[in-house]
Design an enzyme around this catalytic site. Structure first.
Site, PDB file in Angstrom:
ATOM      1  N   ASP A  70       0.858  -1.114   0.123  1.00  0.00           N
ATOM      2  CA  ASP A  70      -0.029  -0.019   0.172  1.00  0.00           C
ATOM      3  C   ASP A  70       0.976   1.306   0.131  1.00  0.00           C
ATOM      4  OD1 ASP A  70      -1.360   2.478   0.878  1.00  0.00           O
ATOM      5  OD2 ASP A  70      -3.252   0.896   1.478  1.00  0.00           O
ATOM      6  N   HIS A  71       1.105   1.977  -1.138  1.00  0.00           N
ATOM      7  CA  HIS A  71       2.278   2.705  -1.121  1.00  0.00           C
ATOM      8  C   HIS A  71       1.963   4.042  -0.250  1.00  0.00           C
ATOM      9  CE1 HIS A  71      -0.473   5.151  -3.801  1.00  0.00           C
ATOM     10  NE2 HIS A  71       0.448   6.208  -3.609  1.00  0.00           N
ATOM     11  N   HIS A 116      -5.715   2.808   1.250  1.00  0.00           N
ATOM     12  CA  HIS A 116      -4.912   4.018   1.871  1.00  0.00           C
ATOM     13  C   HIS A 116      -5.608   4.744   2.831  1.00  0.00           C
ATOM     14  CE1 HIS A 116      -2.880   3.273  -1.685  1.00  0.00           C
ATOM     15  NE2 HIS A 116      -3.703   3.961  -2.851  1.00  0.00           N
TER      16      HIS A 116
HETATM   17  C1  BG6 Z   1      -3.542   4.868  -6.307  1.00  0.00           C
HETATM   18  C2  BG6 Z   1      -4.990   4.921  -6.911  1.00  0.00           C
HETATM   19  O1  BG6 Z   1      -3.383   3.733  -5.403  1.00  0.00           O
HETATM   20  O2  BG6 Z   1      -3.279   6.063  -5.301  1.00  0.00           O
HETATM   21  C3  BG6 Z   1      -4.970   6.034  -7.844  1.00  0.00           C
HETATM   22  O3  BG6 Z   1      -5.181   3.881  -7.808  1.00  0.00           O
HETATM   23  C4  BG6 Z   1      -4.398   7.452  -6.961  1.00  0.00           C
HETATM   24  O4  BG6 Z   1      -6.305   6.266  -8.281  1.00  0.00           O
HETATM   25  C5  BG6 Z   1      -3.176   7.381  -6.437  1.00  0.00           C
HETATM   26  O5  BG6 Z   1      -4.667   8.327  -7.801  1.00  0.00           O
HETATM   27  C6  BG6 Z   1      -2.948   8.451  -5.492  1.00  0.00           C
HETATM   28  O6  BG6 Z   1      -1.643   8.312  -4.955  1.00  0.00           O
HETATM   29  P1  BG6 Z   1      -0.822   9.513  -4.403  1.00  0.00           P
HETATM   30  O7  BG6 Z   1       0.356   9.079  -3.649  1.00  0.00           O
HETATM   31  O8  BG6 Z   1      -0.613  10.310  -5.593  1.00  0.00           O
HETATM   32  O9  BG6 Z   1      -1.508  10.157  -3.257  1.00  0.00           O
END
Ligand code: BG6
Length: 512
Positions: free
Chosen positions: A186-187, A249
């Site tokens: 989960d980045h 997230h």
């Molecule tokens: C991803 C989603 O996991 O997270 C995207 O699939 C979203 O739709 C993105 O744009 C948002 O990540 P960050 O790091 O740009 O807030």
């Protein structure tokens, strides 16, 4: 990055989907930055796999373009790039073809001999989620999971599309890799300031005593984006904001904010505490969903000064689509610490700003000393800025200089990335995966409980004919999202505006 201090470990990394967007924009740039910073063992090899037949030099050129365009480490004027790229191999592979894995095994073994990596293997699945099960099974059948070193499987989201499909997938993957060997990405957990939440909470004596329902009025977590669906309609139409952002997230941030202090800073102790939050998270029945959860879909409007089409007019989107591009919800963690503290979350596409922030609103003081003058007191806010700015802002009240009785809010601001750029989330996560530290990866019980929370919401929406509330692109979502808070006498605090936060917090509540 890691909470543990082991030595760097040699490895062979196999990337499935190595010609795709994620590998190009995130994985290779992250790997190169780690290499540059000495955070990879010098004995390693990367084997890219993809559907397309291409020569090794073509593949390396693709990787170079990706790193040069998206990486934070320059590849110019350095022999370092040449030595990095030497470690990269490529093999075309049809992942569905069981027999093709023999060739992959040979390539892996060859790299292991050349680099002397001790049989440590990491498989990264940057491919369609529908293939996760097949690839993990084929890796086992092809003998790739049979190794003298460690083996690890890194999987991108989404892990399933509801609890049932996630459980099936988990069963399948478990045939080839144990839970300890599975690294579910989960980045958001790789973001510096998400990792910092723990430290802010548990390393400061001034916060922990206040971190409960006696002192906190409500919590607000916003993750807004200015982009629309982009070129991802075929995926997004089936996921919507609920599966795309909330299930993973947003709930991960809720866990980090609400967890109890772990007994030790050890992976499982931390993950155990996060899971307890998910167990205590109030699950809504399908009938209750409409009182607590709001969904929206953007219509045409203006974002970043540009006219943009509505979601239903986007390429690849059904003109009658009911997919939600915005979700706001009021959550409750029904445990002793958090009883009755509303936790508001909101996430959406085509909003006025790209910002991820957590606002902790403290309770008001008894209305005695400094009230009923010219101004009411502003509540204390602790703002944890996740991105694009990283930092903390603590809003306090103080006397305006040179006056007797004018009280103004002051902000104590800490910028986390002003002096030095923070590593990208993927750098942190890839590093941890090579080190065998799964603290900031999601464990199966977290994922399954997150689906169990989300599933009734999805079911309620699927059987409701009304569809999401429209909101204009460039606005903060549908009116219902504001009413969710207003019904409890609260409001969304403005987010993402460092300089004017203090003034705006008082003078202009965000009711756009
Ligand atoms: C991803 C989603 O996991 O997270 C995207 O699939 C979203 O739709 C993105 O744009 C948002 O990540 P960050 O790091 O740009 O807030």
């Amino acid at each position: 990055m890691s909470t543990q201090q082991e030595e760097l470990q040699p490895f062979v990394l196999v990337i499935f989907g190595a010609t795709g967007d994620l590998a190009k924009r995130k994985l290779f740039p992250a790997l190169y930055s780690l290499y540059h910073e000495g955070k990879l063992h010098r004995k390693f090899a990367i084997i890219g796999t993809g559907r397309s037949a291409m020569s090794l030099s073509e593949f390396r050129e693709e990787v170079k373009i990706g790193v040069a365009s998206f990486g934070r480490t320059s590849i110019e004027n350095t022999g370092e790039w040449e030595s990095f790229v030497e470690k990269i191999d490529y093999i075309a592979l049809d992942v569905n073809d069981e027999n093709a894995y023999g060739g992959l095994k040979e390539t892996v073994e060859k790299s292991e001999r050349e680099q002397n990596t001790g049989g440590n293997r990491m498989f990264y699945l940057a491919i369609a989620p529908s293939l996760f099960g097949t690839v993990s099974t084929n890796l086992r059948k092809g003998g790739l999971t049979d190794t003298t070193g460690w083996k690890r499987l890194v999987i991108e989201k989404p892990f399933g599309r509801d609890f049932t499909s996630a459980a099936q997938l988990n069963e399948q993957v478990k045939q080839s890799f144990s839970e300890e060997e599975i690294y579910r990405i989960d980045h958001y957990l790789g973001k510096e300031m998400v990792q910092n939440i723990e430290v802010i909470r548990f390393a400061n004596s001034m916060f922990e005593p206040l971190w409960n329902n006696r002192h906190i009025d409500n919590i607000q977590i916003t993750a807004s984006e200015t982009v629309g669906v982009e070129e991802r309609a075929s995926y997004y139409e089936h996921s919507g904001a609920l599966r795309d952002m909330v299930q993973n997230h947003m709930l991960q941030m809720v866990m980090m904010v609400c967890m109890e202090p772990p007994s030790r800073l050890k992976t499982e102790a931390i993950r155990d505490e996060k899971v307890k939050v998910m167990r205590a998270l109030r699950r809504y029945t399908e009938e209750e969903v409409s009182q607590h959860v709001v969904r929206g879909q953007y219509t045409a409007g203006i974002t970043n000064g540009k006219k943009v089409p509505g979601y239903r007019e986007e390429t690849g989107v059904d003109p009658a689509s009911t997919t939600e591009t915005f979700v706001a919800a009021q959550l409750f963690v029904d445990n002793f610490r958090w009883a009755e503290v509303p936790i508001y979350i909101r996430t959406g596409k085509r909003m006025p700003k790209k910002v991820t922030e957590i606002v902790i609103q403290f309770k008001e003081l008894p209305k005695r000393l400094y009230f009923n003058r010219n101004n009411d007191l502003n509540p204390n806010l602790l703002i944890i800025r996740i991105s694009p700015q990283e930092g903390i802002n603590l809003l306090l009240n103080a006397k305006k200089q040179g006056t007797d009785d004018k009280i103004i809010p002051i902000g104590m601001e800490y910028c986390n990335d002003c002096m030095e750029e923070s590593p990208e989330a993927y750098e942190s996560l890839l590093y941890d995966a090579t080190m065998g530290d799964s603290t900031f990866f999601t464990r199966w019980d977290e994922v399954s409980l997150a689906w169990k929370f989300v599933d009734p919401i999805r079911r309620a929406w699927d059987r409701d004919n009304e569809g999401p509330e429209p909101y204009e692109a460039g606005s903060w979502g549908p009116g219902e999202a504001h009413r969710l808070l207003e019904q409890n006498g609260k409001k969304w605090w403005p987010v993402g505006d460092q300089e004017h936060q203090v003034v705006r917090a008082v003078e202009k509540p965000d009711l756009s």
